[in-house]
Design a protein around this motif. Structure first.
Motif, PDB file in Angstrom:
ATOM      1  N   TRP A 227       6.983 -11.161 -18.709  1.00 56.49           N
ATOM      2  CA  TRP A 227       6.632 -11.109 -20.385  1.00 56.49           C
ATOM      3  C   TRP A 227       7.452 -11.362 -21.460  1.00 56.49           C
ATOM      4  O   TRP A 227       7.407 -12.386 -22.059  1.00 56.49           O
ATOM      5  N   GLY A 228       8.516 -12.405 -20.796  1.00 53.42           N
ATOM      6  CA  GLY A 228       9.346 -12.771 -21.296  1.00 53.42           C
ATOM      7  C   GLY A 228      10.693 -13.464 -20.450  1.00 53.42           C
ATOM      8  O   GLY A 228      11.149 -13.281 -18.905  1.00 53.42           O
ATOM      9  N   ASN A 229      11.497 -14.074 -20.866  1.00 54.69           N
ATOM     10  CA  ASN A 229      12.767 -14.752 -20.081  1.00 54.69           C
ATOM     11  C   ASN A 229      13.947 -14.638 -20.724  1.00 54.69           C
ATOM     12  O   ASN A 229      14.080 -13.547 -22.151  1.00 54.69           O
ATOM     13  N   THR A 230      14.602 -14.671 -20.235  1.00 50.96           N
ATOM     14  CA  THR A 230      16.498 -14.135 -20.410  1.00 50.96           C
ATOM     15  C   THR A 230      16.963 -14.754 -21.989  1.00 50.96           C
ATOM     16  O   THR A 230      16.779 -15.888 -21.678  1.00 50.96           O
ATOM     17  N   GLY A 231      17.233 -14.075 -23.456  1.00 52.60           N
ATOM     18  CA  GLY A 231      17.230 -14.710 -23.906  1.00 52.60           C
ATOM     19  C   GLY A 231      16.530 -14.409 -25.350  1.00 52.60           C
ATOM     20  O   GLY A 231      16.358 -15.176 -26.777  1.00 52.60           O
ATOM     21  N   ASP A 232      14.922 -14.525 -24.517  1.00 50.48           N
ATOM     22  CA  ASP A 232      13.912 -13.868 -25.922  1.00 50.48           C
ATOM     23  C   ASP A 232      14.158 -13.413 -26.933  1.00 50.48           C
ATOM     24  O   ASP A 232      14.503 -11.928 -26.642  1.00 50.48           O
ATOM     25  N   THR A 233      13.838 -14.056 -27.839  1.00 51.60           N
ATOM     26  CA  THR A 233      14.037 -12.422 -29.048  1.00 51.60           C
ATOM     27  C   THR A 233      13.737 -12.135 -30.365  1.00 51.60           C
ATOM     28  O   THR A 233      12.920 -13.835 -30.466  1.00 51.60           O
ATOM     29  N   TYR A 234      12.818 -11.157 -30.580  1.00 49.72           N
ATOM     30  CA  TYR A 234      11.683 -10.694 -31.591  1.00 49.72           C
ATOM     31  C   TYR A 234      11.979 -10.639 -32.617  1.00 49.72           C
ATOM     32  O   TYR A 234      13.006  -9.758 -32.759  1.00 49.72           O
ATOM     33  N   PHE A 235      12.206 -11.332 -33.783  1.00 51.52           N
ATOM     34  CA  PHE A 235      12.246 -10.888 -34.961  1.00 51.52           C
ATOM     35  C   PHE A 235      11.350 -10.093 -35.530  1.00 51.52           C
ATOM     36  O   PHE A 235      10.446 -10.285 -35.712  1.00 51.52           O
ATOM     37  N   LEU A 236      11.234  -8.384 -36.443  1.00 50.73           N
ATOM     38  CA  LEU A 236      10.480  -8.157 -37.230  1.00 50.73           C
ATOM     39  C   LEU A 236      10.841  -7.321 -38.178  1.00 50.73           C
ATOM     40  O   LEU A 236      12.067  -7.239 -38.535  1.00 50.73           O
ATOM     41  N   GLY A 237      10.779  -8.145 -39.347  1.00 49.42           N
ATOM     42  CA  GLY A 237      10.648  -8.249 -40.659  1.00 49.42           C
ATOM     43  C   GLY A 237       9.262  -6.820 -41.126  1.00 49.42           C
ATOM     44  O   GLY A 237       8.181  -6.928 -41.182  1.00 49.42           O
ATOM     45  N   SER A 238       9.835  -5.436 -42.287  1.00 50.14           N
ATOM     46  CA  SER A 238       9.078  -4.665 -42.207  1.00 50.14           C
ATOM     47  C   SER A 238       8.840  -3.882 -43.501  1.00 50.14           C
ATOM     48  O   SER A 238      10.348  -4.192 -43.699  1.00 50.14           O
ATOM     49  N   TYR A 239       8.281  -3.625 -44.069  1.00 49.58           N
ATOM     50  CA  TYR A 239       7.730  -3.168 -45.965  1.00 49.58           C
ATOM     51  C   TYR A 239       7.010  -1.922 -46.055  1.00 49.58           C
ATOM     52  O   TYR A 239       5.599  -2.516 -45.805  1.00 49.58           O
ATOM     53  N   SER A 240       7.505  -1.319 -46.342  1.00 52.90           N
ATOM     54  CA  SER A 240       6.418  -0.043 -46.584  1.00 52.90           C
ATOM     55  C   SER A 240       6.554   0.384 -47.796  1.00 52.90           C
ATOM     56  O   SER A 240       7.617   0.331 -48.545  1.00 52.90           O
TER      57      SER A 240
ATOM     58  N   THR B 296      15.023  -6.534 -37.335  1.00 49.45           N
ATOM     59  CA  THR B 296      15.209  -5.809 -36.627  1.00 49.45           C
ATOM     60  C   THR B 296      14.998  -7.207 -35.642  1.00 49.45           C
ATOM     61  O   THR B 296      14.233  -8.484 -35.496  1.00 49.45           O
ATOM     62  N   ALA B 297      15.931  -7.476 -34.602  1.00 50.40           N
ATOM     63  CA  ALA B 297      15.837  -8.206 -33.690  1.00 50.40           C
ATOM     64  C   ALA B 297      16.663  -7.752 -32.431  1.00 50.40           C
ATOM     65  O   ALA B 297      17.189  -6.969 -31.932  1.00 50.40           O
ATOM     66  N   GLN B 298      15.327  -8.097 -31.308  1.00 55.69           N
ATOM     67  CA  GLN B 298      15.271  -7.589 -30.099  1.00 55.69           C
ATOM     68  C   GLN B 298      15.716  -8.223 -29.154  1.00 55.69           C
ATOM     69  O   GLN B 298      14.293  -9.430 -29.123  1.00 55.69           O
ATOM     70  N   THR B 299      16.720  -8.338 -27.892  1.00 53.88           N
ATOM     71  CA  THR B 299      17.264  -9.768 -27.822  1.00 53.88           C
ATOM     72  C   THR B 299      16.397  -9.178 -25.711  1.00 53.88           C
ATOM     73  O   THR B 299      17.008  -8.735 -25.715  1.00 53.88           O
ATOM     74  N   LEU B 300      15.943  -9.978 -24.972  1.00 52.36           N
ATOM     75  CA  LEU B 300      15.287  -9.091 -23.715  1.00 52.36           C
ATOM     76  C   LEU B 300      16.884 -10.114 -23.117  1.00 52.36           C
ATOM     77  O   LEU B 300      17.211 -11.137 -22.968  1.00 52.36           O
ATOM     78  N   LEU B 301      17.019  -9.061 -21.545  1.00 55.14           N
ATOM     79  CA  LEU B 301      18.236  -9.423 -21.320  1.00 55.14           C
ATOM     80  C   LEU B 301      18.464  -9.912 -20.053  1.00 55.14           C
ATOM     81  O   LEU B 301      19.145 -10.258 -18.998  1.00 55.14           O
ATOM     82  N   GLU B 302      16.873 -10.394 -19.647  1.00 53.62           N
ATOM     83  CA  GLU B 302      16.609 -10.377 -17.722  1.00 53.62           C
ATOM     84  C   GLU B 302      15.682 -11.063 -18.023  1.00 53.62           C
ATOM     85  O   GLU B 302      14.200 -10.507 -19.003  1.00 53.62           O
ATOM     86  N   ASP B 303      15.231 -11.988 -16.988  1.00 54.13           N
ATOM     87  CA  ASP B 303      13.519 -12.139 -16.543  1.00 54.13           C
ATOM     88  C   ASP B 303      12.714 -11.257 -16.385  1.00 54.13           C
ATOM     89  O   ASP B 303      12.786 -10.192 -15.643  1.00 54.13           O
TER      90      ASP B 303
ATOM     91  N   PHE C 109      15.634  -4.139 -19.640  1.00 55.66           N
ATOM     92  CA  PHE C 109      16.417  -4.357 -20.837  1.00 55.66           C
ATOM     93  C   PHE C 109      16.409  -5.380 -22.049  1.00 55.66           C
ATOM     94  O   PHE C 109      16.014  -6.721 -22.376  1.00 55.66           O
ATOM     95  N   GLU C 110      16.116  -4.640 -23.473  1.00 56.46           N
ATOM     96  CA  GLU C 110      16.752  -5.159 -24.022  1.00 56.46           C
ATOM     97  C   GLU C 110      17.404  -5.199 -24.975  1.00 56.46           C
ATOM     98  O   GLU C 110      17.744  -3.462 -25.568  1.00 56.46           O
ATOM     99  N   THR C 111      17.997  -5.315 -26.136  1.00 56.08           N
ATOM    100  CA  THR C 111      19.076  -4.768 -26.805  1.00 56.08           C
ATOM    101  C   THR C 111      18.739  -5.279 -28.262  1.00 56.08           C
ATOM    102  O   THR C 111      17.455  -5.527 -28.397  1.00 56.08           O
ATOM    103  N   MET C 112      18.732  -4.494 -29.421  1.00 57.90           N
ATOM    104  CA  MET C 112      18.038  -3.831 -30.435  1.00 57.90           C
ATOM    105  C   MET C 112      19.208  -3.802 -31.954  1.00 57.90           C
ATOM    106  O   MET C 112      20.218  -2.909 -31.798  1.00 57.90           O
ATOM    107  N   LEU C 113      18.789  -4.816 -32.795  1.00 60.75           N
ATOM    108  CA  LEU C 113      19.917  -5.147 -33.329  1.00 60.75           C
ATOM    109  C   LEU C 113      19.422  -4.597 -35.192  1.00 60.75           C
ATOM    110  O   LEU C 113      17.394  -5.764 -35.245  1.00 60.75           O
ATOM    111  N   GLY C 114      19.617  -4.047 -36.230  1.00 62.69           N
ATOM    112  CA  GLY C 114      18.379  -4.015 -37.242  1.00 62.69           C
ATOM    113  C   GLY C 114      19.566  -3.753 -38.146  1.00 62.69           C
ATOM    114  O   GLY C 114      20.823  -3.152 -38.490  1.00 62.69           O
ATOM    115  N   LEU C 115      19.386  -3.956 -39.996  1.00 58.86           N
ATOM    116  CA  LEU C 115      19.626  -3.652 -41.133  1.00 58.86           C
ATOM    117  C   LEU C 115      18.533  -3.479 -41.993  1.00 58.86           C
ATOM    118  O   LEU C 115      16.848  -3.835 -41.411  1.00 58.86           O
ATOM    119  N   ASN C 116      18.841  -1.840 -42.724  1.00 54.78           N
ATOM    120  CA  ASN C 116      17.318  -2.013 -43.299  1.00 54.78           C
ATOM    121  C   ASN C 116      18.219  -1.218 -44.601  1.00 54.78           C
ATOM    122  O   ASN C 116      19.253  -0.805 -45.159  1.00 54.78           O
TER     123      ASN C 116
END
Length: 249
Positions: free
Chosen positions: A153-166, A143-150, A129-136
């Motif tokens: 491909w990742g440990n609990t707490g790993d967070t992927y930040f993604l900025g996008s522009y079109s 967006t910030a996506q945080t892994l909730l379990e080991d 499972f992973e949570t997702m928080l975003g602003l547009n």
């Protein structure tokens, strides 16, 4: 004659009222959309040295949204790691749901979660499972996506930040950019040992691409250039070009 004209006038008014009512009929509160596409490779979050699928990749999904802001969807992709025969038959399944709201006319937010389920994958422990928080804001999103379990491909707490522009370009071209950053939990996980992480925060990838619709077919062609960053062991990822053809419905 007057009665006839009066009846005709009422009929015309009635017809006009019917047309008016039809035009003002409320839009449906439910929206369902989908997409399917084929891409030259699948590189999860800029990992080009060990792509999720190094070959042509079939991907697609379905999305449901409600007028209240609630949404749910599914996205899937073929996988081919080439390490075992089972890996070449594996399939990624992403199930997600959440809520999208507005702060102002141009500023919005998203709260949600995703469950990753890998079918017939030889390596166990990839699901999670992973949570997702975003602003547009207009055409910009973060967006910030945080892994909730080991997972593998990742440990609990790993967070992927993604900025996008079109940005829309002349002749129906679109410029699409993405900047990915990663926070890594450097404690020992169930699948990634403590020595498997040397970095806590770093640049993951920068992707710039062009897309263009294919006439009135509903299909879109795209080309993306991935400028590779670094993984949790500070290993430099290769730069890569990815071609795609997708259809939205």
């Amino acid at each position: 004659m007057k009665l006839t004209l009066k009846a005709l006038s009422l009929a015309i008014l009635g017809t006009a009222s019917t047309f008016t009512f039809a035009e003002e009929a409320p839009a449906s509160e439910h929206t369902l959309s989908g997409n399917i596409g084929v891409f030259s490779s699948y590189n999860l979050r800029g990992i080009t040295n060990a792509p999720e699928n190094k070959n042509a990749t079939l991907q697609g999904g379905l999305d449901y949204s409600h007028a209240s802001g609630l949404y749910a969807g599914y996205w899937g992709s073929t996988l081919s790691y080439g390490e075992t025969p089972e890996d070449d038959n594996a399939f990624e399944n992403d199930f997600y749901a959440g809520y999208k709201g507005s702060i102002t006319e141009d500023l919005g937010y998203t709260l949600g979660f995703t469950y990753y389920y890998y079918y017939d994958l030889g390596t166990k422990g990839a699901n999670g499972f992973e949570t997702m928080l975003g602003l547009n804001y207009k055409d910009f999103g973060i967006t910030a996506q945080t892994l909730l379990e080991d997972t593998t491909w990742g440990n609990t707490g790993d967070t992927y930040f993604l900025g996008s522009y079109s940005y829309g370009l002349p002749r129906d071209f679109s410029l699409n950019t993405k900047l990915g950053l990663y926070y890594y939990d450097d404690s020992a996980g169930d699948y990634i040992p403590e020595e498997g992480t040397t970095e806590t925060f770093g640049f993951r990838h920068f992707t710039v691409g062009l897309s263009h619709p294919l006439a009135d077919t509903g299909a879109t062609m795209s080309v993306d250039y991935i400028l590779g960053g670094y993984d949790r062991l500070d290993t430099k990822q290769k730069n890569k070009v990815v071609l795609g053809l997708s259809y939205a419905f």
